[in-house]
Design a protein around this motif. Structure first.
Motif, short mmCIF file in Angstrom:
data_model
loop_
_atom_site.label_atom_id
_atom_site.label_comp_id
_atom_site.label_asym_id
_atom_site.label_seq_id
_atom_site.Cartn_x
_atom_site.Cartn_y
_atom_site.Cartn_z
N ASP A 99 -12.03 -14.94 -3.15
CA ASP A 99 -10.65 -14.46 -3.02
C ASP A 99 -9.82 -15.36 -2.10
O ASP A 99 -8.68 -15.05 -1.79
N GLY A 100 -10.41 -16.47 -1.64
CA GLY A 100 -9.66 -17.43 -0.83
C GLY A 100 -9.76 -17.16 0.66
O GLY A 100 -9.51 -18.04 1.48
N GLU A 101 -10.13 -15.94 1.04
CA GLU A 101 -10.21 -15.60 2.46
C GLU A 101 -11.55 -16.03 3.05
O GLU A 101 -11.63 -16.52 4.17
N VAL A 102 -12.62 -15.85 2.26
CA VAL A 102 -13.98 -16.12 2.73
C VAL A 102 -14.26 -17.62 2.73
O VAL A 102 -14.05 -18.30 1.73
N GLN A 103 -14.71 -18.13 3.90
CA GLN A 103 -15.04 -19.55 3.96
C GLN A 103 -16.54 -19.79 4.05
O GLN A 103 -17.03 -20.84 3.67
N GLU A 104 -17.26 -18.80 4.61
CA GLU A 104 -18.71 -18.94 4.67
C GLU A 104 -19.37 -17.65 4.21
O GLU A 104 -19.03 -16.57 4.67
N GLU A 156 -14.04 -11.22 12.30
CA GLU A 156 -13.80 -12.56 11.76
C GLU A 156 -13.79 -12.47 10.23
O GLU A 156 -14.81 -12.20 9.61
N ARG A 157 -12.62 -12.69 9.61
CA ARG A 157 -12.49 -12.43 8.18
C ARG A 157 -12.95 -13.60 7.31
O ARG A 157 -12.96 -13.49 6.08
N ARG A 158 -13.31 -14.73 7.94
CA ARG A 158 -13.70 -15.87 7.11
C ARG A 158 -15.20 -15.90 6.84
O ARG A 158 -15.67 -16.71 6.07
N GLN A 159 -15.94 -15.02 7.54
CA GLN A 159 -17.38 -14.95 7.30
C GLN A 159 -17.74 -13.67 6.56
O GLN A 159 -17.23 -12.60 6.88
N LEU A 160 -18.62 -13.81 5.58
CA LEU A 160 -19.06 -12.65 4.82
C LEU A 160 -20.58 -12.67 4.76
O LEU A 160 -21.18 -13.63 4.29
N CYS A 161 -21.20 -11.62 5.29
CA CYS A 161 -22.66 -11.54 5.32
C CYS A 161 -23.13 -10.62 4.19
O CYS A 161 -22.74 -9.46 4.13
N VAL A 162 -23.96 -11.15 3.30
CA VAL A 162 -24.42 -10.37 2.14
C VAL A 162 -25.77 -9.74 2.45
O VAL A 162 -26.73 -10.45 2.74
N LEU A 175 -18.93 -11.71 -6.25
CA LEU A 175 -18.36 -13.00 -6.65
C LEU A 175 -16.84 -12.95 -6.56
O LEU A 175 -16.19 -13.89 -6.09
N ALA A 176 -16.24 -11.84 -6.99
CA ALA A 176 -14.79 -11.68 -6.90
C ALA A 176 -14.35 -11.73 -5.43
O ALA A 176 -13.39 -12.41 -5.08
N ARG A 177 -15.12 -11.02 -4.59
CA ARG A 177 -14.77 -10.95 -3.17
C ARG A 177 -14.93 -12.32 -2.51
O ARG A 177 -14.11 -12.72 -1.67
N ALA A 216 -24.39 -19.04 -8.43
CA ALA A 216 -23.14 -18.56 -9.01
C ALA A 216 -21.93 -19.07 -8.23
O ALA A 216 -20.84 -19.20 -8.79
N LEU A 217 -22.12 -19.35 -6.94
CA LEU A 217 -20.97 -19.74 -6.11
C LEU A 217 -20.89 -21.25 -5.90
O LEU A 217 -20.00 -21.74 -5.21
N LYS A 218 -21.82 -21.99 -6.52
CA LYS A 218 -21.85 -23.44 -6.31
C LYS A 218 -20.52 -24.07 -6.73
O LYS A 218 -20.07 -23.90 -7.87
N GLY A 219 -19.87 -24.74 -5.79
CA GLY A 219 -18.61 -25.42 -6.09
C GLY A 219 -17.44 -24.50 -6.34
O GLY A 219 -16.44 -24.90 -6.93
N ARG A 220 -17.54 -23.22 -5.93
CA ARG A 220 -16.44 -22.30 -6.22
C ARG A 220 -15.75 -21.81 -4.96
O ARG A 220 -15.15 -20.74 -4.95
N GLY A 221 -15.84 -22.55 -3.85
CA GLY A 221 -15.07 -22.14 -2.68
C GLY A 221 -15.89 -22.08 -1.41
O GLY A 221 -16.09 -23.10 -0.73
N PRO A 222 -16.41 -20.90 -1.05
CA PRO A 222 -17.06 -20.76 0.25
C PRO A 222 -18.39 -21.52 0.30
O PRO A 222 -19.05 -21.69 -0.71
N SER A 223 -18.73 -21.98 1.50
CA SER A 223 -20.07 -22.56 1.68
C SER A 223 -21.06 -21.41 1.76
O SER A 223 -20.75 -20.36 2.32
#
Lengths: 196, 196
Positions: free
Chosen positions: A133-138, A78-84, A128-130, A159-166
């Protein structure tokens, strides 16, 4: 002890391994030379090969030999989820749970000002760049629940507040199989406030 | 975890070190690759060099790079005394005490039938040849005071009975600085029977 400078260099080199002191290093050196010279040579070759070929995945920052690691290339993910996560070992733990099918980002560390590890020493900028990139939604922040891990999670969320992914965080709560009587108070407090 | 066979080989090779399990090996591999690649290469070189150059002293059986180690070659050493120890680490301990000035013989092991280590697996035959070369007048057996060490001492004493050097054993007794109340019963019993 008979002076053998080669043996001393070996002991010194082994001491640089994390968690290995003088006695352990000596024991390792004696063991390898007395009982496992073949293992010593194999270790030497493995070290050289790893240093020569292992690098960081261009997408998720984990260790890999290819430019992009096999997890990132897996089309079933699933490409819309990114686990850090902080380390490849943490990534392996999440993976073993079998309940996550998205992609990962491995920071290779955590913020730790006391140890002199700041935002530029771990993969935060690459993250942050990753993440934008428009692909990540969560973005699921799975840094450890230690002081440093929490600080890292906080910085990422800011850093990501209001910049795209939840940005979400792994749930804190009572571990599976545990009895409340023996669970620490902080965990119970979190489990209460995060009840659902 | 992203599959990296090189990383796996490195972890496997590190696991062959004594006292290192899966988790430690993984932590060592990550540490070396992330924070200390120079240390990894140094370790690789030290391993290769040690395997290539370190051998056993022809006289005392310890690790050395020369045919005969520096202790055996030292003209200031009392050549009529030979102290038998299990490992180079034990030899170093006796040496640090500063109260022994004779030569050594390092068995590089101890008898341990349960682990399949018999008289032919440690330097016993070499010791017997060395002890009966006419030069040695006293053999001080300083193997450890464990079941295996005691068995080894017994076998050495039996093998040398009536064959030249007198065989003595390190004294068993109450350690320096200890209070009788906290000393184990076996030690007190030995200290009583060996009183002088």
């Amino acid at each position: 002890m008979a002076a053998s400078s080669t043996l001393e260099s070996l002991t010194e080199a082994l001491r640089r391994l994390p968690g290995v002191g003088v006695k352990s290093a000596q024991r390792m050196a004696y063991h390898l030379l007395q009982h496992d010279r073949e293992g010593a040579l194999r270790l030497a070759r493995a070290l050289e090969q790893a240093v020569a070929t292992v690098r960081h995945c261009e997408r998720c920052n984990t260790f890999t030999e290819a430019p992009v690691c096999s997890t990132c290339l897996d089309p079933a993910r699933e490409r819309r989820q990114l686990c850090v996560v902080e380390t490849p070992a943490d990534q392996a733990a999440v993976e073993r749970s079998g309940s996550y099918h998205g992609l990962y980002f491995v920071l290779m560390g955590r913020l730790s000002p006391l140890d002199g590890i700041g935002v530029h020493d771990i993969g935060l900028e690459k993250l942050l760049a990753r993440a934008t990139d428009g692909e990540v939604q969560e973005l699921i922040v799975a840094t450890n629940f230690t002081a440093e891990g929490e600080a890292t999670a906080h910085v990422i969320a800011q850093a990501l507040k209001g910049r795209g992914p939840s940005v979400t965080r792994l749930a804190r709560g009572v571990p599976v199989g545990s009895e409340l009587e023996y669970v620490d108070l902080g965990t119970i407090a979190h489990a209460l406030s995060d009840r659902r």
